[in-house]
Design an enzyme around this catalytic site. Structure first.
Site, PDB file in Angstrom:
ATOM      1  N   LYS A   3       2.733   0.699  -3.396  1.00 61.01           N
ATOM      2  CA  LYS A   3       3.838  -0.054  -4.006  1.00 61.01           C
ATOM      3  C   LYS A   3       3.684  -0.115  -5.530  1.00 61.01           C
ATOM      4  CE  LYS A   3       3.193  -3.985  -1.845  1.00 61.01           C
ATOM      5  NZ  LYS A   3       2.001  -3.653  -1.042  1.00 61.01           N
TER       6      LYS A   3
ATOM      7  N   ARG B  14       6.828 -11.836   0.408  1.00 62.96           N
ATOM      8  CA  ARG B  14       5.778 -11.482   1.366  1.00 62.96           C
ATOM      9  C   ARG B  14       5.923 -12.232   2.679  1.00 62.96           C
ATOM     10  NH1 ARG B  14       1.754  -9.496  -2.421  1.00 62.96           N
ATOM     11  NH2 ARG B  14      -0.089  -8.702  -1.367  1.00 62.96           N
TER      12      ARG B  14
ATOM     13  N   ARG C  42     -10.434   2.196  -3.634  1.00 64.32           N
ATOM     14  CA  ARG C  42      -9.710   1.929  -4.885  1.00 64.32           C
ATOM     15  C   ARG C  42     -10.647   1.369  -5.969  1.00 64.32           C
ATOM     16  NH1 ARG C  42      -4.072  -1.005  -4.135  1.00 64.32           N
ATOM     17  NH2 ARG C  42      -5.296  -2.752  -3.343  1.00 64.32           N
TER      18      ARG C  42
ATOM     19  N   ARG D   8     -11.436  -4.369  -7.037  1.00 65.99           N
ATOM     20  CA  ARG D   8     -10.856  -5.705  -6.980  1.00 65.99           C
ATOM     21  C   ARG D   8     -11.668  -6.565  -6.016  1.00 65.99           C
ATOM     22  NH1 ARG D   8      -4.454  -4.911  -6.017  1.00 65.99           N
ATOM     23  NH2 ARG D   8      -4.898  -6.594  -4.564  1.00 65.99           N
TER      24      ARG D   8
ATOM     25  N   ARG E  54      -6.441  -8.718   5.187  1.00 68.24           N
ATOM     26  CA  ARG E  54      -5.201  -8.539   4.413  1.00 68.24           C
ATOM     27  C   ARG E  54      -4.211  -7.686   5.205  1.00 68.24           C
ATOM     28  NH1 ARG E  54      -6.928  -5.934  -0.792  1.00 68.24           N
ATOM     29  NH2 ARG E  54      -4.731  -6.011  -1.348  1.00 68.24           N
TER      30      ARG E  54
END
Ligand code: AMP
Length: 238
Positions: free
Chosen positions: A22, A97, A143, A176, A187
């Site tokens: 996204k 969300r 990531r 992160r 998540r």
């Protein structure tokens, strides 16, 4: 690829699980149409770095991969959407969300945004980016980002030339807080339970489209732009 910088684009909402791309797509589409990318996760992280009251409240919640309470989100999003750079349109990434947030956004757009000439009167184009669960896991677990220039890498899929080091400025790459393995599954689970119904909310209003997020980045962007253009043509024709 360049787009028109004067047309009304209206709201674009990108839905999809963490790791669907996204953020990457929102940035590319934002550059194409020259409208702002509004990532609620980025705004919250920035508030956390600046040590604001909101940032401090959100920090621990985010590190656990939980959702920041709606009463904090609504004020933050309303403030951002009222800014003048949103007049021709904007891309939301990470909001709404939950179905409650989607209902709040519809009401906000109806009562405040569209009422306020010369703001755009286009209904939101809602696009869900679909990616297989196992690929999502690899995308998120791998990531890494540069704390200086914000470039994003992936240790499995798009590694830097030198391990853990930004190609651009040599900074040490960081992960992160909420991209840790133990948080990722939570998540993704939270997405399934709380955010997937947002797609159903828009589907019921016949406003949802989907793209295959496993295609090359450029192809996904082209497809999103095609969907936005189609939707705008239909709106003009109706
Ligand atoms: P993201 O960068 O979109 O993955 O968001 C990172 C984190 O910010 C999320 O896991 C939540 O803790 C928080 N967050 C971002 N957007 C929202 C939202 N719309 N509602 C509640 N929490 C959010």
């Amino acid at each position: 690829m360049t787009g028109a910088s004067s047309q009304n684009v209206g709201p674009i909402i990108l839905l999809g699980p963490p790791g669907a791309g996204k953020g990457t797509q929102a940035k590319r589409v934002s550059e194409y149409y020259r409208i702002p990318q509004i990532s609620t996760g980025d705004i919250l992280r920035e508030q956390g770095q600046r040590g604001t009251e909101l940032g401090i409240k959100a920090k621990d919640i985010m590190a656990r991969g939980e959702f920041v309470p709606d009463e904090l989100m609504y004020g933050m999003v309303a403030d951002r959407l009222r800014q003048v750079d949103c007049e021709r349109g904007f891309i939301l990434d990470g909001f709404p969300r939950t179905p409650a947030q989607a209902g709040w956004l519809d009401a906000f757009l109806e009562h405040e945004f569209f009422d306020n000439v010369p703001r755009s009167k286009c209904l939101p184009v809602v696009i869900r980016i679909d990616v297989d669960y196992n690929l999502l896991l690899r995308r998120i677990a791998g990531r890494r980002s540069c704390p200086v220039c914000a470039r994003i890498y992936n240790v499995y899929l798009q590694p830097p030339r030198v391990a853990d080091t930004c190609d651009h400025d040599g900074s040490k790459l960081i992960a992160r807080d909420d991209d840790r393995e133990e948080v990722i599954r939570d998540r993704l689970q939270r997405y399934e339970v709380q955010t997937r119904p947002v797609a159903q909310y828009y589907e019921r209003k016949a406003r949802l489209s989907a793209v295959n997020g496993e295609m090359p980045v450029e192809r996904v962007t082209e497809e999103i732009i095609r969907l936005v253009e189609n939707s705008r043509r239909e709106a003009v024709g109706s």
